[in-house]
Design a protein around this motif. Structure first.
Motif, PDB file in Angstrom:
ATOM      1  N   VAL A 187      39.588  48.725  23.934  1.00  0.00           N
ATOM      2  CA  VAL A 187      40.925  48.161  24.176  1.00  0.00           C
ATOM      3  C   VAL A 187      41.486  47.525  22.906  1.00  0.00           C
ATOM      4  N   LEU A 188      40.700  46.671  22.257  1.00  0.00           N
ATOM      5  CA  LEU A 188      41.182  46.009  21.042  1.00  0.00           C
ATOM      6  C   LEU A 188      41.424  47.023  19.929  1.00  0.00           C
ATOM      7  N   LEU A 218      44.717  48.919  20.857  1.00  0.00           N
ATOM      8  CA  LEU A 218      45.908  48.084  20.679  1.00  0.00           C
ATOM      9  C   LEU A 218      46.208  47.867  19.204  1.00  0.00           C
ATOM     10  N   MET A 245      47.605  51.016  17.807  1.00  0.00           N
ATOM     11  CA  MET A 245      49.004  51.219  18.188  1.00  0.00           C
ATOM     12  C   MET A 245      49.939  50.469  17.243  1.00  0.00           C
ATOM     13  N   PHE A 279      43.338  57.153  22.964  1.00  0.00           N
ATOM     14  CA  PHE A 279      42.638  56.040  23.611  1.00  0.00           C
ATOM     15  C   PHE A 279      41.235  56.476  24.046  1.00  0.00           C
TER      16      PHE A 279
END
Length: 220
Positions: free
Chosen positions: A25-26, A29, A32, A151
């Protein structure tokens, strides 16, 4: 095969799953943010920014993630920068995945009709306003599935952090296997966890893609 080791070491396994999810997740993000910034650089009317964006993409897209991990974990301390193993792994994942996010975002931006951009500039909108209000909202609908794939790749790539000692799922699986000699059970469990996480991401990406296409009127 002794499946009892799963219950015996479940606390350790759960911790590894949590670290894997956090890395994924980190890392995504951060990728992104970095990738979108590099994409803006690559389409910028300022030549030095375009050159910088292109160099960053070519460098980080063509260096294996494992090499980046080793360089950051062992190279940054030599340069006087101290990061934990976890945050070193996050930094490497961000750099590697950011390059692919950049190209995905740039492709989505290029899919927006040039006439709309020209019309926006003609009514006095700045480069930033055109991106924020015209280009990115339309481009997002075409980027969901490719970004979902990035992802998934980020989550799977996080398993390489095991090589530098980060206690994520693969690293924990290796530790349990060394203690129990149950490679089939432990790595089967790890594979199923990765499969479940990636299927969940894929399902979420598919749902978001359908929603955005309905909103923007591009549903097939």
């Amino acid at each position: 095969m002794n499946f009892a080791v799963v219950g015996q070491y479940w606390g350790l396994i759960a911790h590894g799953i949590g670290i894997t999810v956090a890395l994924g997740v980190l890392g995504f993000l951060g990728a992104m943010v970095l990738g979108t910034l590099m994409a803006v650089f690559r389409i910028s009317p300022i030549p030095p920014l375009r050159i910088l964006g292109a160099i960053c993409v070519e460098v980080f897209r063509n260096i294996p993630l494992l090499s980046l991990l080793i360089l950051i974990v062992f190279g940054l301390p030599d340069a006087g920068v101290s990061l934990s193993l976890f945050w070193s792994a996050v930094a490497a994942i961000v750099l590697a995945s950011g390059a692919f996010v950049c190209e995905t975002v740039r492709s989505g931006i290029n899919a927006v009709g040039f006439g709309q951009i020209e019309a926006s500039r003609a009514i006095g909108m700045s480069f930033g306003q055109v991106l924020r209000h015209v280009v990115l909202p339309q481009a997002l609908a075409t980027m969901v599935q490719p970004l979902t794939n990035v992802f998934i790749g980020t989550v799977l790539g996080s398993s390489l952090a095991a090589a530098v000692g980060v206690a994520e799922l693969t690293n924990v699986t290796q530790q349990i296997n060394l203690l129990t000699a149950e490679a089939v059970v432990t790595f089967l469990l790890a594979g199923l966890v990765y499969l479940a996480v990636c299927l969940l991401i894929g399902a979420g990406g598919g749902w978001l893609d359908r929603r955005l296409r309905l909103v923007t009127g591009t549903a097939s």
